[in-house]
Write a protein that holds these residues in place. Structure first.
Motif, PDB file in Angstrom:
ATOM      1  N   MET A   1       0.849  -1.206   0.000  1.00  0.00           N
ATOM      2  CA  MET A   1       0.000   0.000   0.000  1.00  0.00           C
ATOM      3  C   MET A   1       0.882   1.252   0.000  1.00  0.00           C
ATOM      4  SD  MET A   1      -3.203   1.193   0.253  1.00  0.00           S
ATOM      5  CE  MET A   1      -4.449   0.247   1.172  1.00  0.00           C
ATOM      6  N   ILE A   2       0.548   2.192  -0.845  1.00  0.00           N
ATOM      7  CA  ILE A   2       1.339   3.415  -0.993  1.00  0.00           C
ATOM      8  C   ILE A   2       1.180   4.296   0.260  1.00  0.00           C
ATOM      9  CG2 ILE A   2      -0.526   4.610  -2.206  1.00  0.00           C
ATOM     10  CD1 ILE A   2       1.638   5.976  -3.912  1.00  0.00           C
ATOM     11  N   SER A   3       2.264   4.924   0.694  1.00  0.00           N
ATOM     12  CA  SER A   3       2.221   5.757   1.901  1.00  0.00           C
ATOM     13  C   SER A   3       1.761   7.174   1.572  1.00  0.00           C
ATOM     14  CB  SER A   3       3.611   5.817   2.529  1.00  0.00           C
ATOM     15  OG  SER A   3       4.471   6.592   1.711  1.00  0.00           O
ATOM     16  N   GLU A   4       1.373   7.903   2.609  1.00  0.00           N
ATOM     17  CA  GLU A   4       0.962   9.306   2.443  1.00  0.00           C
ATOM     18  C   GLU A   4       2.087  10.114   1.794  1.00  0.00           C
ATOM     19  OE1 GLU A   4      -0.124  11.276   6.159  1.00  0.00           O
ATOM     20  OE2 GLU A   4       0.719  13.139   5.374  1.00  0.00           O
ATOM     21  N   PHE A   5       3.293   9.888   2.299  1.00  0.00           N
ATOM     22  CA  PHE A   5       4.460  10.608   1.801  1.00  0.00           C
ATOM     23  C   PHE A   5       4.676  10.343   0.311  1.00  0.00           C
ATOM     24  CE2 PHE A   5       9.023  10.390   0.875  1.00  0.00           C
ATOM     25  CZ  PHE A   5       9.387  11.703   1.153  1.00  0.00           C
ATOM     26  N   GLU A   6       4.478   9.078  -0.057  1.00  0.00           N
ATOM     27  CA  GLU A   6       4.690   8.679  -1.446  1.00  0.00           C
ATOM     28  C   GLU A   6       3.583   9.236  -2.353  1.00  0.00           C
ATOM     29  OE1 GLU A   6       7.522   7.646  -2.200  1.00  0.00           O
ATOM     30  OE2 GLU A   6       7.113   7.027  -4.265  1.00  0.00           O
TER      31      GLU A   6
END
Ligand code: ADP
Ligand code: MG
Length: 319
Positions: A1-6
């Motif tokens: 799952m993609i992070s907020e930062f990413e």
């Protein structure tokens, strides 16, 4: 799952050469050009209130910026920067990528740089702040109209509301009419170029987001003057003119929101320049009435001077 930062890095970080500092620090830093004031505005779009959960993400990216740029247009300001606060129910990368595409496509057209924002999890909500520039004396305020001014309208109103009526099953649009109304509803065009050309020419302006009569009513009230519109002179888009339900078409024309046209006033001595401004901005401008002295409000008359009945007032979230 993609992070907020990413998510921020991949989908919301683009070069912002005209800012002192863009995305990535605690604040963005900007500098207005010499002698210019900053024009700031925020508009929020909520799932279930302004759009449906299955709305096309690219169109949503476009529309959420478009409604904000429309406010800058109505002020006669040049768009410069934007901030995007977004709540996402989940990190659906395909959705975010499409939203980002729709957003930046419009942003590029009007030289708007995304310089910051906030990203959080929650019911889909989009809040955009736009920052523009306008010379302080040239801003197109709502309180600038004077008795004797012409009242002008860009394009034509009512298609977006007719599109909503179609989606809600209150009317059945077909072919070109259906296409035009849904396009207007989902992908409105902010009249940025026109607004820029009107600054210094028009005396007041507002964008039509709540309905022609309601929004012009705000100008009348702020300017302490009355607007008298000529029923026959209000331009009709094809879908409105050919609508099978005349009462609905009239309600959309006069009271429908979401078209993002500009209604503005200017002294009659400016007529030629305003026509030229419309031409160079690529949008038709029509004289639909005049400001007169008297109790603030909007009146509508037919060619013989008889009062034309008007539908309910504009949209109010708390009414
Ligand atoms: P902070 O903890 O200081 O609020 P964030 O982690 O929320 O910082 O954001 C980091 C940087 O990314 C900031 O510069 C912020 O403005 C930017 N940012 C966050 N979300 C977005 C977004 N959706 N669009 C553009 N910039 C964003
Ligand atoms: Mg933050």
């Amino acid at each position: 799952m993609i992070s907020e930062f990413e998510i921020i890095r991949r989908y919301f970080t683009r070069p912002a050469p005209s800012a002192v500092l863009g995305v990535g620090d605690d604040c963005a830093l900007v500098m207005a050009r010499r002698g210019m004031t900053l024009a700031l505005s925020t508009d929020m779009l909520l799932v279930g209130r302004h759009f449906l959960p299955n709305a096309d993400p690219a169109l949503l990216g476009h529309k959420s910026l478009a409604v904000n740029l429309s406010d800058l247009a109505a002020m006669g300001a040049d768009p410069r920067w934007a901030l995007l606060a977004i709540a996402l129910p989940n990190a659906d990368e395909k959705w975010i990528a499409a939203f980002s595409r729709g957003f930046f496509r419009l942003a590029r057209r009007f030289d708007t740089e995304l310089i910051g924002g906030d990203t959080t999890r929650g019911p889909l909500t989009i809040a955009i702040t736009v920052i523009g520039e306008v010379a302080p004396k040239l801003a197109l305020r709502r309180d600038g109209a004077r008795a004797g001014d012409d009242v002008w309208l860009s394009g034509a109103t009512g298609e977006a509301a007719l599109g909503v009526a179609h989606l809600e099953g209150r009317v059945r649009l077909k072919g070109r009419a259906r296409e035009a109304c849904l396009h207007r509803l989902h992908a409105p065009e902010p009249r940025v170029r026109l607004g820029q050309r009107l600054s210094g020419l028009a005396r007041s302006a507002i964008d039509v987001s709540d309905g022609l009569l309601a929004d012009l009513g705000h100008v009348a009230k702020a300017s302490r003057a009355a607007a008298e519109l000529r029923w026959e002179d209000i331009p009709r888009a094809r879908a409105i003119a050919e609508c099978s339900d005349a009462a609905l078409a009239k309600a959309c024309l006069l009271g429908g929101g979401d078209d993002y046209e500009l209604v503005f006033t200017a002294p009659p001595s400016r007529r030629h320049q305003i026509e030229a401004a419309g031409k160079s901005a690529g949008v038709r401008v029509t004289r639909i009435g005049a400001m007169v002295a008297g109790r603030p409000g909007v009146r509508l008359r037919d060619a013989r001077g008889k009062t034309v009945s008007t539908p309910r007032a504009g949209f109010d979230h708390f009414a």
